[in-house]
Write an enzyme that holds these catalytic residues in place. Sequence first.
Site, PDB file in Angstrom:
ATOM      1  CG  ASP A 249      62.941  79.308  34.204  1.00  0.00           C
ATOM      2  OD1 ASP A 249      63.542  80.033  35.019  1.00  0.00           O
ATOM      3  OD2 ASP A 249      62.273  78.310  34.540  1.00  0.00           O
TER       4      ASP A 249
ATOM      5  CG  ASP B  45      65.129  76.935  38.555  1.00  0.00           C
ATOM      6  OD1 ASP B  45      65.773  76.745  39.610  1.00  0.00           O
ATOM      7  OD2 ASP B  45      63.901  77.137  38.519  1.00  0.00           O
TER       8      ASP B  45
ATOM      9  CG  ASP C 116      62.688  74.700  31.553  1.00  0.00           C
ATOM     10  OD1 ASP C 116      62.483  73.996  30.547  1.00  0.00           O
ATOM     11  OD2 ASP C 116      61.981  74.636  32.581  1.00  0.00           O
TER      12      ASP C 116
END
Lengths: 341, 373
Positions: free
Chosen positions: B95, B97, B281
Amino acid sequence: MLALGQDEIAKYPFLADAGQYLKDQGFSLDQFGSDPDLKQLIEKAYERIRVAADGKIYKSDLDGDHVSKEAALPREVFSFLLAIVLLKLSGMHTLIKRFALAEARRAEKYLEKDLANISDESKNQLAIRVIDDLFSVQVKKSDDYFIIPVSDYLKHSINFHEREWKLINRHVENGQVFLSPHETVRLIRKELGTYINSKIINAKTPTMIPGFEDSVNKLVSLSKKFATYTVTTGEYPPCVKHAIEILEKGENLPHSGRFMLATFLLSKGQTVQQIAPLFKNAPDYNERVTLYQLNHLAGTSGSGTQYSCPSCEKLKTQSLCFATSECDNIINPLQFGRKKK
Amino acid sequence: MQESDILFLEDSFKKYYFNHFDQITVPERTSEREFGYQKFNSGMTRHISLKDDKELHLMLMQNIPSDVYCSNAYYTFPNLPMNEKDWKEADLIFDIDAKDLNLSCRESHTVSICNDCNEVSKISTHCSKCNSSKLEKKSLPCKNCIDASKIEVEKLSKVLIDDLAITKENIQVYFSGNEGFHVYAYNSQFQEIGSRERSELTDYISLRGAIPETFGMRKLKQNRAYFPDFDDKGWRGRFSKYVFGSKSKRSKIITELLANGYTSFQKTLDDVSENIGVKIDPNVTMDVHRIFRLPGSINSKSGLTKTLCDDLTKFDPYTEASFLSDDTVEVFANSPIEFKLKNKKFGPYNNEKITVPTYAAVYMICKKLARIA
Ligand code: SF4
Ligand SMILES: [Zn+2]
Ligand SMILES: [Zn+2]
């Protein structure tokens, strides 16, 4: 199972099927107890355990890679097999653990030597096969290095606390980790010990054999020296009990677990000297390091801050929590057993 | 969120699921996956197992979820409670972000919504109207946010391909539907590794936990020959390119590094890690029981769709991930930040009643910057 030559069995006796080996050599256990020539081997086996119990590695008659006398080979294997018989007869688990660990260190040396042996292809092939068969780590040779898949590397390296074992501190290329022979073998050290230990634990215990009694008795008194430190676990929370159990079994407790246990007991007023022996059975026990770390946590050295026991929430994320209903409504293991309102 | 807003969102989402069902399909090995969904203003329903697209579409039409998820893990019994599922393996997921990238643009497009009085403002510490400190932050990511996230995706792909031998064909990149990207790696040697191993892998990918020795610096017996070179593989090579810049400067910089010493080198490493480490992440990658947003489903944080990026460089989420209808609707909007969707500019709006296309209305309502009039 691997097909092994005589000198290979001598180096890695735990790979042999004990019963089969004796039969192939034309011996029965009873003979070792009665035949005066063979009886010395029981002495040798006892010695092998005693040395191991002292945390040292048994120095064998094998002289490097080649063997001086033809006869030395089977004797080497016999002393190992007899040591297991003695251990089983004595039933002393602490000794078994120490013995397995020392034998693992001994085998480790041979594995390393065999891996590094560039002049004899068959030697390093054997070592590579042992590592693959026993621990499913696929080692390949690449110039001076041994390469293993990153995923295999990770499965073992996560048990180490030293930063140098972190993947980021390794030579990684094309999905493989590059290791020296020493590092390759070091990577499976713990599993090697566990493997030998479980082989001994799972071996059948024979009934007492005439001629073995003396050595068995000596073992029993030897083991007293290593009696495990037992703590009363009555009022301890499940997480703490669990950590103590792991250590008593001689298994590896992750750093976070050691931290929790030590800070908990320190907060309960135990001293560093009282706590240190708990870690004695850990596979990587080192007295000096343990005392240093405990003193650090207790705040008696270095920064002077005493570390506090982590919260239940934290321990849950570290998979160290084994909550029971008695843990209801507490947020820190230290509150365990206190009367609730 | 008021009732009429929820009804409006549900209605818009339902139309999407009905009209674009070809876009939302089950992943491979469907029956080994765990599915889950969330409805507006309610909790998560998980431990669902589905057989095929038909069952998935049925689930969507019956429940009109705000968000839909699917496990990256494969189980023998995906519908049983977690410890009875019998975990088999899991695809690697990452992930990325924009909010984790410490971008300087962020402040300019983040608003605070007061939990007590609903006041919207760009002041981030307290409510300008009632002084409450209970604020909810909403960000309307800008082009810079998306571009910076793309760079992280490129960095990640390089490490996956060069260092970890994952083939290009086995990597898929999706726009997350909100502020970043989701990357999947299939059929790698890492399928069966557990959480602790995955955590180590994330440290590798983000260049965390490196010791000076790895990059040639020693406490004792220092030697220039230990330092990395441009042709080195993996992080040593990337380190060279970043720290030395050019081959001609290598020698001079090594002299400096040696002169500054071991402790200072550790600081250099922290800086290197911050700059060239991949910002993923770690919690997502190390969680082997996660249910992760289903490709093709709508992200209720924005109303945009989690979309496959065939050409990442060209990909523009604000035109390619917005699939809701153009039908207009009246809303009260309070959005101090302007935004662009489907090549049309909207805002800023200062507590005004406006008529906008459904996709823009949904975007603002999801960000809590508008309500149905
Ligand atoms: S709830 Fe707290 S005290 Fe109980 S087992 Fe878990 S960590 Fe230990
Ligand atoms: Zn307010
Ligand atoms: Zn931005």
